[in-house]
Design a protein around this motif. Structure first.
Motif, PDB file in Angstrom:
ATOM      1  N   THR A 242       1.106  -1.209  -0.020  1.00 43.70           N
ATOM      2  CA  THR A 242      -0.049  -0.160  -0.265  1.00 43.70           C
ATOM      3  C   THR A 242       0.928   1.272  -0.092  1.00 43.70           C
ATOM      4  OG1 THR A 242      -1.778  -0.998   1.185  1.00 43.70           O
ATOM      5  CG2 THR A 242      -1.760   1.344   1.308  1.00 43.70           C
ATOM      6  N   ARG A 243       0.632   2.032  -0.858  1.00 45.47           N
ATOM      7  CA  ARG A 243       1.275   3.521  -0.676  1.00 45.47           C
ATOM      8  C   ARG A 243       0.367   4.391  -0.042  1.00 45.47           C
ATOM      9  NH1 ARG A 243       1.915   7.078  -6.184  1.00 45.47           N
ATOM     10  NH2 ARG A 243       3.071   8.848  -5.212  1.00 45.47           N
ATOM     11  N   CYS A 244       1.110   5.033   0.895  1.00 43.37           N
ATOM     12  CA  CYS A 244       0.431   6.181   1.651  1.00 43.37           C
ATOM     13  C   CYS A 244       0.903   7.451   1.290  1.00 43.37           C
ATOM     14  CB  CYS A 244       0.708   5.873   3.139  1.00 43.37           C
ATOM     15  SG  CYS A 244       0.044   7.267   4.061  1.00 43.37           S
ATOM     16  N   VAL A 245       0.122   8.434   0.808  1.00 36.30           N
ATOM     17  CA  VAL A 245       0.521   9.785   0.579  1.00 36.30           C
ATOM     18  C   VAL A 245      -0.163  10.706   1.334  1.00 36.30           C
ATOM     19  CG1 VAL A 245       0.952  11.403  -1.440  1.00 36.30           C
ATOM     20  CG2 VAL A 245       0.862   8.987  -1.976  1.00 36.30           C
ATOM     21  N   VAL A 246       0.842  11.928   1.729  1.00 35.88           N
ATOM     22  CA  VAL A 246       0.012  13.000   2.679  1.00 35.88           C
ATOM     23  C   VAL A 246       0.385  14.101   1.737  1.00 35.88           C
ATOM     24  CG1 VAL A 246       0.144  14.078   4.877  1.00 35.88           C
ATOM     25  CG2 VAL A 246       0.371  11.523   4.973  1.00 35.88           C
ATOM     26  N   TYR A 247      -0.619  14.787   1.597  1.00 34.11           N
ATOM     27  CA  TYR A 247      -0.718  16.057   0.717  1.00 34.11           C
ATOM     28  C   TYR A 247      -0.692  17.171   1.570  1.00 34.11           C
ATOM     29  CZ  TYR A 247      -1.377  13.114  -3.519  1.00 34.11           C
ATOM     30  OH  TYR A 247      -1.248  12.165  -4.396  1.00 34.11           O
ATOM     31  N   ALA A 248       0.077  18.222   1.449  1.00 39.07           N
ATOM     32  CA  ALA A 248      -0.115  19.431   2.139  1.00 39.07           C
ATOM     33  C   ALA A 248      -0.669  20.575   1.064  1.00 39.07           C
ATOM     34  CB  ALA A 248       1.105  20.029   2.650  1.00 39.07           C
TER      35      ALA A 248
ATOM     36  N   ALA B 229      -3.930  33.199  -8.739  1.00 40.36           N
ATOM     37  CA  ALA B 229      -3.077  32.012  -7.941  1.00 40.36           C
ATOM     38  C   ALA B 229      -4.394  31.204  -7.294  1.00 40.36           C
ATOM     39  CB  ALA B 229      -2.126  32.050  -7.280  1.00 40.36           C
ATOM     40  N   LYS B 230      -4.260  29.939  -7.349  1.00 38.79           N
ATOM     41  CA  LYS B 230      -5.012  28.884  -6.698  1.00 38.79           C
ATOM     42  C   LYS B 230      -4.408  27.988  -5.886  1.00 38.79           C
ATOM     43  CE  LYS B 230      -9.085  29.183  -9.389  1.00 38.79           C
ATOM     44  NZ  LYS B 230      -9.960  30.026  -8.857  1.00 38.79           N
ATOM     45  N   PRO B 231      -5.079  27.630  -4.680  1.00 38.86           N
ATOM     46  CA  PRO B 231      -4.187  26.732  -3.673  1.00 38.86           C
ATOM     47  C   PRO B 231      -3.735  25.348  -4.475  1.00 38.86           C
ATOM     48  CG  PRO B 231      -6.389  27.336  -2.790  1.00 38.86           C
ATOM     49  CD  PRO B 231      -6.225  28.155  -4.116  1.00 38.86           C
ATOM     50  N   THR B 232      -2.706  24.951  -4.179  1.00 42.61           N
ATOM     51  CA  THR B 232      -1.786  23.845  -4.884  1.00 42.61           C
ATOM     52  C   THR B 232      -1.647  22.584  -3.898  1.00 42.61           C
ATOM     53  OG1 THR B 232       0.075  24.674  -4.714  1.00 42.61           O
ATOM     54  CG2 THR B 232      -1.174  25.120  -6.606  1.00 42.61           C
ATOM     55  N   LEU B 233      -1.596  21.536  -4.219  1.00 43.11           N
ATOM     56  CA  LEU B 233      -1.196  20.357  -3.545  1.00 43.11           C
ATOM     57  C   LEU B 233       0.387  19.990  -3.531  1.00 43.11           C
ATOM     58  CD1 LEU B 233      -4.184  17.752  -3.770  1.00 43.11           C
ATOM     59  CD2 LEU B 233      -3.786  19.790  -1.699  1.00 43.11           C
ATOM     60  N   ALA B 234       1.124  19.847  -2.356  1.00 33.94           N
ATOM     61  CA  ALA B 234       2.461  19.379  -2.315  1.00 33.94           C
ATOM     62  C   ALA B 234       2.609  18.132  -1.624  1.00 33.94           C
ATOM     63  CB  ALA B 234       3.307  20.333  -1.920  1.00 33.94           C
ATOM     64  N   VAL B 235       3.155  17.074  -2.168  1.00 31.40           N
ATOM     65  CA  VAL B 235       3.358  15.819  -1.256  1.00 31.40           C
ATOM     66  C   VAL B 235       4.550  16.153  -0.082  1.00 31.40           C
ATOM     67  CG1 VAL B 235       4.391  13.524  -1.429  1.00 31.40           C
ATOM     68  CG2 VAL B 235       3.052  14.467  -3.458  1.00 31.40           C
ATOM     69  N   ALA B 236       3.744  15.911   1.086  1.00 28.19           N
ATOM     70  CA  ALA B 236       4.573  16.185   2.225  1.00 28.19           C
ATOM     71  C   ALA B 236       5.193  14.914   2.881  1.00 28.19           C
ATOM     72  CB  ALA B 236       3.678  16.817   3.356  1.00 28.19           C
ATOM     73  N   TYR B 237       4.588  13.553   2.133  1.00 28.21           N
ATOM     74  CA  TYR B 237       5.081  12.294   2.768  1.00 28.21           C
ATOM     75  C   TYR B 237       4.603  11.121   1.636  1.00 28.21           C
ATOM     76  CZ  TYR B 237       5.331   8.134   5.818  1.00 28.21           C
ATOM     77  OH  TYR B 237       5.515   6.930   6.264  1.00 28.21           O
ATOM     78  N   ASP B 238       5.575  10.418   1.224  1.00 24.17           N
ATOM     79  CA  ASP B 238       5.016   9.346   0.391  1.00 24.17           C
ATOM     80  C   ASP B 238       5.938   8.024   0.755  1.00 24.17           C
ATOM     81  OD1 ASP B 238       4.463   7.894  -1.806  1.00 24.17           O
ATOM     82  OD2 ASP B 238       5.113   9.411  -3.249  1.00 24.17           O
ATOM     83  N   GLN B 239       5.213   7.177   1.222  1.00 19.60           N
ATOM     84  CA  GLN B 239       5.816   5.929   1.753  1.00 19.60           C
ATOM     85  C   GLN B 239       5.258   4.687   0.992  1.00 19.60           C
ATOM     86  OE1 GLN B 239       8.603   5.976   3.659  1.00 19.60           O
ATOM     87  NE2 GLN B 239       8.738   4.051   3.579  1.00 19.60           N
ATOM     88  N   CYS B 240       5.826   3.644   0.884  1.00 19.29           N
ATOM     89  CA  CYS B 240       5.001   2.480   0.451  1.00 19.29           C
ATOM     90  C   CYS B 240       5.185   1.281   1.659  1.00 19.29           C
ATOM     91  CB  CYS B 240       5.762   1.924  -0.798  1.00 19.29           C
ATOM     92  SG  CYS B 240       4.820   0.344  -1.789  1.00 19.29           S
ATOM     93  N   THR B 241       4.119   0.856   2.081  1.00 15.53           N
ATOM     94  CA  THR B 241       4.276  -0.019   3.372  1.00 15.53           C
ATOM     95  C   THR B 241       4.576  -1.445   2.277  1.00 15.53           C
ATOM     96  OG1 THR B 241       1.982  -0.438   3.176  1.00 15.53           O
ATOM     97  CG2 THR B 241       2.677   1.295   4.456  1.00 15.53           C
ATOM     98  N   THR B 242       4.986  -2.410   3.459  1.00 14.46           N
ATOM     99  CA  THR B 242       4.812  -3.621   3.041  1.00 14.46           C
ATOM    100  C   THR B 242       3.542  -4.243   2.924  1.00 14.46           C
ATOM    101  OG1 THR B 242       5.012  -4.544   5.251  1.00 14.46           O
ATOM    102  CG2 THR B 242       7.133  -4.043   3.976  1.00 14.46           C
ATOM    103  N   ALA B 243       3.497  -5.453   2.303  1.00 19.07           N
ATOM    104  CA  ALA B 243       2.366  -6.146   2.139  1.00 19.07           C
ATOM    105  C   ALA B 243       1.753  -6.221   3.348  1.00 19.07           C
ATOM    106  CB  ALA B 243       2.215  -7.522   1.418  1.00 19.07           C
ATOM    107  N   ILE B 244       0.116  -5.887   3.585  1.00 16.82           N
ATOM    108  CA  ILE B 244      -0.374  -5.996   4.929  1.00 16.82           C
ATOM    109  C   ILE B 244      -0.248  -7.737   5.467  1.00 16.82           C
ATOM    110  CG2 ILE B 244      -2.519  -5.817   6.095  1.00 16.82           C
ATOM    111  CD1 ILE B 244      -2.866  -3.222   4.250  1.00 16.82           C
ATOM    112  N   ARG B 245      -1.205  -8.436   4.554  1.00 13.89           N
ATOM    113  CA  ARG B 245      -1.025  -9.906   4.842  1.00 13.89           C
ATOM    114  C   ARG B 245      -1.375 -10.718   3.667  1.00 13.89           C
ATOM    115  NH1 ARG B 245      -6.159 -10.221   8.671  1.00 13.89           N
ATOM    116  NH2 ARG B 245      -6.420  -8.023   7.991  1.00 13.89           N
ATOM    117  N   LYS B 246      -0.774 -11.922   3.578  1.00 13.08           N
ATOM    118  CA  LYS B 246      -1.322 -12.581   2.172  1.00 13.08           C
ATOM    119  C   LYS B 246      -2.704 -13.288   2.442  1.00 13.08           C
ATOM    120  CE  LYS B 246       3.314 -13.559   0.976  1.00 13.08           C
ATOM    121  NZ  LYS B 246       4.349 -14.488   0.333  1.00 13.08           N
ATOM    122  N   PRO B 247      -3.439 -13.239   1.274  1.00 14.57           N
ATOM    123  CA  PRO B 247      -4.880 -13.817   1.489  1.00 14.57           C
ATOM    124  C   PRO B 247      -4.526 -15.285   1.637  1.00 14.57           C
ATOM    125  CG  PRO B 247      -4.482 -12.798  -0.814  1.00 14.57           C
ATOM    126  CD  PRO B 247      -3.291 -12.531   0.094  1.00 14.57           C
TER     127      PRO B 247
END
Length: 175
Positions: free
Chosen positions: A138-144, A157-175
């Motif tokens: 799972t990829r978790c992205v936090v935007y600011a 100008a309009k508000p924009t999104l910037a990536v504040a955190y981008d982390q890929c987690t390991t697999a949660i569990r195998k089905p």
């Protein structure tokens, strides 16, 4: 707050919000009114020009969380929980505001490794809870949200999104 100030402030908020919803070409008179010196100055001093005032309740967080899981046949995207109560919404906004600890810049409360680990652990728990178990990461992205600075002309100008955190987690569990 005196009633006259409330009326002025609410009127200023309404005018700025209405102008933000309309294309500039459709509201030239409103644009001229908002760029007049008294209204522009009041908007800058009070914060009503940004859409939030000094008495705005439940102001949104400047952070957004998105969970993504890409599998060979599909992409699952989670943009936030379904919140039914005011208390749940408040707790979620408080959590989103804790995402400031993921930012690299220094400042009050920022750069604290223990707080950063707590936020990261909470994000991983959210991913386990909100997305179905699978063998795919799972990829978790936090935007600011980058807000438009005060003093910027409307429509420039309009508000924009910037990536504040981008982390890929390991697999949660195998089905």
């Amino acid at each position: 707050m005196p009633p006259v100030l409330c009326i002025i402030h609410c009127s200023s908020l309404a005018l700025h919000n209405a102008y933000g919803l309309l294309p500039a070409a459709k509201a030239p008179l409103l644009g001229k009114l908002l760029s007049s010196a008294p209204i522009r100055t009041y908007g800058q001093l009070s914060g009503s020009r940004t859409g939030h005032g000094f008495f705005a309740p439940q102001v949104a967080s400047m952070f957004m969380v998105q969970l993504l899981r890409e599998t060979p046949g599909d992409t699952i995207r989670w943009n936030g929980p379904v919140l039914r109560t005011g208390g749940g919404k408040t707790r979620y906004v408080v959590f989103l505001n804790q995402c400031q600890h993921l930012l690299p810049s220094a400042g009050e409360g920022k750069g604290n490794p223990a707080r950063k680990r707590v936020v990261e652990a909470t994000l991983h728990r959210m991913a386990r809870h909100e997305l179905p178990p699978t063998a795919y990461p799972t990829r978790c992205v936090v935007y600011a949200v980058r807000h438009v600075p005060l003093g910027t002309p409307h429509g420039a100008a309009k508000p924009t999104l910037a990536v504040a955190y981008d982390q890929c987690t390991t697999a949660i569990r195998k089905p």
